[in-house]
Design an enzyme around this catalytic site. Structure first.
Site, PDB file in Angstrom:
ATOM      1  N   GLU A  92       0.850  -1.191   0.000  1.00  0.00           N
ATOM      2  CA  GLU A  92       0.000   0.000   0.000  1.00  0.00           C
ATOM      3  C   GLU A  92       0.883   1.237   0.000  1.00  0.00           C
ATOM      4  O   GLU A  92       2.101   1.153   0.263  1.00  0.00           O
ATOM      5  CB  GLU A  92      -0.937  -0.004   1.214  1.00  0.00           C
TER       6      GLU A  92
ATOM      7  N   ARG B 202      -1.089   9.086   8.929  1.00  0.00           N
ATOM      8  CA  ARG B 202      -0.992   7.649   9.234  1.00  0.00           C
ATOM      9  C   ARG B 202      -0.569   6.855   8.006  1.00  0.00           C
ATOM     10  O   ARG B 202      -1.113   7.036   6.916  1.00  0.00           O
ATOM     11  CB  ARG B 202      -2.351   7.145   9.711  1.00  0.00           C
TER      12      ARG B 202
ATOM     13  N   HIS C  10      -9.069   9.646   2.529  1.00  0.00           N
ATOM     14  CA  HIS C  10      -8.655   8.533   1.676  1.00  0.00           C
ATOM     15  C   HIS C  10      -8.828   8.984   0.232  1.00  0.00           C
ATOM     16  O   HIS C  10      -9.859   9.564  -0.119  1.00  0.00           O
ATOM     17  CB  HIS C  10      -9.507   7.293   1.961  1.00  0.00           C
TER      18      HIS C  10
ATOM     19  N   HIS D 176     -11.463   9.756   6.163  1.00  0.00           N
ATOM     20  CA  HIS D 176     -11.236   8.328   6.401  1.00  0.00           C
ATOM     21  C   HIS D 176     -10.763   8.032   7.816  1.00  0.00           C
ATOM     22  O   HIS D 176     -11.188   7.040   8.415  1.00  0.00           O
ATOM     23  CB  HIS D 176     -10.182   7.858   5.386  1.00  0.00           C
TER      24      HIS D 176
HETATM   25  C1  SIN Z   1      -7.409   0.762   2.501  1.00  0.00           C
HETATM   26  O1  SIN Z   1      -7.687  -0.408   2.337  1.00  0.00           O
HETATM   27  O2  SIN Z   1      -7.081   1.518   1.599  1.00  0.00           O
HETATM   28  C2  SIN Z   1      -7.519   1.322   3.882  1.00  0.00           C
HETATM   29  C3  SIN Z   1      -6.429   0.815   4.710  1.00  0.00           C
HETATM   30  C4  SIN Z   1      -6.151   1.774   5.811  1.00  0.00           C
HETATM   31  O3  SIN Z   1      -6.885   2.745   5.969  1.00  0.00           O
HETATM   32  O4  SIN Z   1      -5.151   1.568   6.501  1.00  0.00           O
END
Ligand code: SIN
Length: 535
Positions: free
Chosen positions: A114, A385, A243, A350
């Protein structure tokens, strides 16, 4: 008056993990304001970060977390959390959580990547990681005779020694201590007193402060608001994470399109089909979230379009569907086959990186009051974060809080003789339409004035509106019978105030807080923004 050893407010991951840490030595009562699976934990898609592969290292996880946190992480917290991450994940596996395994070698776990992570280190269960973890933990919780979970009980306010002293006209103690909480039974409207040796705020996030959010309806910032009202120190509320990719579906509920899709090769494109991330960051789609969210915001402002697109169509369709069955199903229900056409996306609120400040044990500035999970500010996230560090933070601090609480409990007795809730002359509940209107007003001006890109002028406008709204809420609060709606509305308004006030105090741009009047970071602001209510 009901009494317990440990009162846990919220039935998400932090609350359950704490309950399981303590249940062999204490009676634990978990309260949840709706049903027990309605919180954010159950909806977490991405996963939990840990340096799992031998070629990865916890030090690299530390570095990535610090880079995302933009100078405001507490290093000792980051180091401990990353160093112990494998152990915390292994404990979840021992509780029965089934993370996805590699299709090439079933002895290995399949790791996602990610944004902001320098390598693959996200353990996941398809795109339903939260619900798998909560399934396994609830099985343990339900089997334990010392844990009770009560649904439809909403905490209104905390009861502390300081509050009691002030109410009785006495001098409050120099160090305040929590004694319990007043709790609204949501169907009857009765308010009960729960007395406890220890109270843990595990009430989740506050996405409902904003018009567009990936959070569930219950995320009204209750833990942060009640902690603040009780006098606990609250920090870093200006750092609200947007997000980058929630499904754009006008008229429908926002739905998270996991960052893991970009990790698997998803490309962001404008309405003209052109990729645009190269203009903003060399890490492209895998830049940290604040950068990607701001890039999308800038594209939308530049083009006047309503959304951008996340393109997965060049990737093998079977694999995309197999990895992301939940997102695939939601998109199909919205008329989008994500393997055939790009997904329309927009940013949405988010995660709140700030919250009730804690020490390394998860304890707040009020003795015996702990805060864990999203409503806490532990120092792990700093100004932004890192993806998939939140489930990790929840379990990590729950374990450390459990050890500290367990060490103290034997010497503590349950509080006695506390005053019951006083309903005073409260009349019938205020009309629903009034609370709905005020809630909508707050969410709209927070979105428009306190969003991804801020200005001092807009923040001041938001503050003026909040003053008016708060005055009205205060009247409703004391003159009418309590309802879940009015309790949540008051919490939303308190959290909105904390975000605005913190944002006004940070006269620089850093991490998630981007303000046009001060577009650069300023060394003088390498510190937490701390707010504390004075009695
Ligand atoms: C996501 O799946 O993009 C969210 C994961 C997160 O907020 O840490």
């Amino acid at each position: 008056m009901l009494t317990t050893d440990v009162l846990v407010i919220g039935s998400g991951l932090a609350g359950l993990r704490l309950a399981l840490s303590l249940a062999d030595q204490a009676h634990v009562t978990v309260l949840t304001k709706r049903t027990r699976v309605q919180g954010s934990s159950s909806q977490a898609q991405g996963g939990i970060a840990a340096a799992w592969r031998p070629e990865d290292s916890w030090e690299a996880h530390v570095d990535d977390t610090l880079v995302a946190g933009a100078g405001l992480c507490r290093r000792e917290v980051v180091e401990r959390t990353a160093r112990e991450a494998k152990l915390r994940v292994q404990e979840l596996i021992d509780f029965g959580v089934e993370f996805d395994r590699s299709k090439d070698d079933p002895h290995l776990y399949d790791l996602h990547q990610e944004g902001g992570h320098s390598t693959r280190r996200i353990l996941h269960a398809k795109d339903l990681t939260g619900s798998e973890i909560m399934r396994a933990l609830f099985e343990r919780v339900d089997a334990h005779p010392n844990i009770e979970v009560h649904e439809h009980l909403m905490v209104v306010d905390l009861l502390t020694e300081g509050w009691l002293a002030r109410t009785n006209g006495d001098i409050p103690p120099s160090e305040d201590r929590v004694l319990g909480a007043y709790v609204l039974e949501t169907s009857s409207g009765e308010v009960e007193l729960f007395a406890a040796k220890v109270v843990a705020l595990c009430a989740g996030g506050a996405g409902q402060v904003y018009l567009h959010t990936t959070n569930p309806e219950v995320a009204s910032g209750d833990g942060i608001a009640m902690g603040y009202r009780a006098g606990a120190r609250v920090a870093n509320m200006e750092f609200v994470q947007f997000h980058p990719t929630s499904l754009y579906y006008p008229g429908g509920r926002s739905f998270l399109i996991s960052e893991a899709l970009r990790g698997e090769g998803g490309v962001l494109r404008g309405a003209d089909g052109e990729p645009f991330m190269a203009r903003y960051d060399e890490r492209l789609e895998l830049a940290p979230r604040d950068i990607v969210a701001r890039a999308i915001d800038a594209e939308l402002k530049r083009t006047g379009d309503s959304c951008v697109y996340l393109d997965m169509t060049h990737l093998p369709a079977d694999e995309t569907r197999a990895h992301f069955p939940n997102i695939d199903a939601w998109c199909r229900a919205s008329g989008i086959d994500l393997t055939k056409r790009p997904i329309p996306v927009v940013p949405a609120a988010h995660y709140v990186c700030g919250g009730v400040m804690t020490d390394l044990h998860g304890e707040t500035s009020i003795r015996n009051l702990f805060a864990l999970g999203e409503n806490a500010c532990t120092g792990l996230h700093g100004a932004n974060r890192l993806a998939s560090n939140s489930l990790l933070e929840a379990v990590s601090f729950a374990v450390h809080a459990g050890v500290e609480i367990g060490r103290r409990l034997g010497d503590m007795s349950r509080p006695q003789g506390l005053p019951e809730w006083d309903t005073g002359n409260a009349g019938d509940p205020v009309e629903q339409v009034t609370t709905a209107h005020l809630w909508d007003e707050i969410r709209r001006f927070m979105w428009n004035y306190v969003g991804i890109v801020r200005t001092s002028r807009r923040l001041r406008r938001a503050r003026r509106r909040l003053d008016l709204v708060n005055e009205e809420i205060r009247d409703h609060y004391w003159d009418y019978q309590l309802t879940p709606d009015i309790v949540e509305l008051r919490n939303i308004a308190t959290v909105a105030e904390l975000v605005v006030e913190s944002a006004l105090r940070r006269r620089e741009s850093r991490g998630l807080h981007y303000i046009l009047d001060y577009p650069e970071s300023d060394r003088r602001f390498v510190r937490e923004t701390v707010l504390q209510r004075r009695a």
